[in-house]
Design an enzyme around this catalytic site. Structure first.
Site, PDB file in Angstrom:
ATOM      1  N   SER A 129      20.842 -38.726  10.639  1.00 46.62           N
ATOM      2  CA  SER A 129      19.794 -37.709  10.568  1.00 46.62           C
ATOM      3  C   SER A 129      18.438 -38.382  10.681  1.00 46.62           C
ATOM      4  CB  SER A 129      19.867 -36.949   9.242  1.00 46.62           C
ATOM      5  OG  SER A 129      18.764 -36.076   9.102  1.00 46.62           O
ATOM      6  N   TYR A 142      19.900 -37.010   0.240  1.00 49.17           N
ATOM      7  CA  TYR A 142      20.374 -36.860   1.626  1.00 49.17           C
ATOM      8  C   TYR A 142      19.764 -37.948   2.511  1.00 49.17           C
ATOM      9  CZ  TYR A 142      21.425 -34.656   6.123  1.00 49.17           C
ATOM     10  OH  TYR A 142      21.882 -34.401   7.395  1.00 49.17           O
TER      11      TYR A 142
END
Length: 267
Positions: A129, A142
């Site tokens: 990501s 995250y």
């Protein structure tokens, strides 16, 4: 012979889009899910696999090798979102996220490497990501789990180069998927000192996903990587400003970059 592709988390979102696109291009595609019985209408077979359970990883890889005789491409796509003030996220949820986003992909890689060595070929694509390149407020866990996968890929690449096995990262920005529905949200507590900024940031994050790009863009990018003889270490796919934010982090003083992020999230 057509290349055999295994996509973890291939039942929905980016994984599903990638699988369907590669299928159209003539690849033999298999996806995975913790509950494959829910996806009888999938255009490609879905095999049971939970990246947090090693026995399911082993069974999945053995089943696929027995059926197809090889695994040419592994796309480590399975992942989980998590949001919340780091102080208020239970330790169990932090560990659960790392089990899915970091340890899980590593264990799937470990399971396919012996077969790829036998073949003397293979490609492993880790879906990370853009959030993994920076510590984002209320997405810190995250960011950390995806950033860890980015870094370990750099090390892995050098360790497996003698076996003619390639590995790369693909870091997507915001795409229109169901990730927001599936991620863990620390509850917004009325008595929390983070109540207002966390609530506002959560709304902003959901808006970004809802207005995100078509996952087909990721599918086309991964298709190009598969057809590249020497994949790069890192790829980024998404809005220009999301990709450019990584460049800015390299060139701006830390305090200036931090202020840009805080302004963006209205903190």
């Amino acid at each position: 012979m057509s290349k055999v592709v295994l996509i973890t988390g291939g039942s929905s979102g980016i994984g599903k889009s990638v699988g369907e696109f590669l299928l159209e291009k003539g690849y033999v595609v298999y996806g995975t899910s913790r509950s494959p019985e829910k996806y009888n209408q999938s255009k490609f077979p879905i095999i049971e696999l939970d990246v947090t359970k090693n026995e399911t990883i082993t069974t999945c890889i053995n089943t696929l090798v027995e059926k197809e005789g090889k695994i040419d491409v592994l796309i480590n796509n399975a992942g989980a979102g998590i949001t919340g003030p780091i102080e208020e996220i239970p330790e169990s949820e932090i560990k659960r996220n790392f089990e899915t986003n970091f340890f899980g992909p590593i264990n799937v890689i470990k399971a396919v490497l012996p077969q790829m060595r036998i073949q003397n070929s293979g490609l492993i694509i880790n879906v990370t990501s853009i959030a993994g390149y920076m510590g984002l407020p209320y997405r810190g866990i995250y960011s950390a789990s995806k950033g860890a996968l980015e870094i370990i890929t750099e090390a892995f690449r050098m360790e497996i180069k003698d076996f003619n096995i390639h590995m790369t990262n693909v870091a997507p920005g915001d795409f229109a998927t169901n990730i927001a529905a599936g991620r863990y949200h620390a509850p917004i507590k009325d008595d929390s000192p983070y109540q207002v900024p966390y609530s506002n940031t959560l709304k902003l994050m959901d808006e970004h996903v809802d207005s995100g790009k078509d996952p087909l863009i990721m599918a086309k990018s991964i298709y190009k990587i598969i057809n590249t003889s020497r994949p790069k270490v890192h790829y980024k796919v998404g809005e220009f400003m999301q990709k450019f934010s990584i460049v800015l982090k390299r060139i701006l003083p830390d305090s200036v970059y931090e202020k840009l992020l805080m302004n963006h999230y209205k903190l």
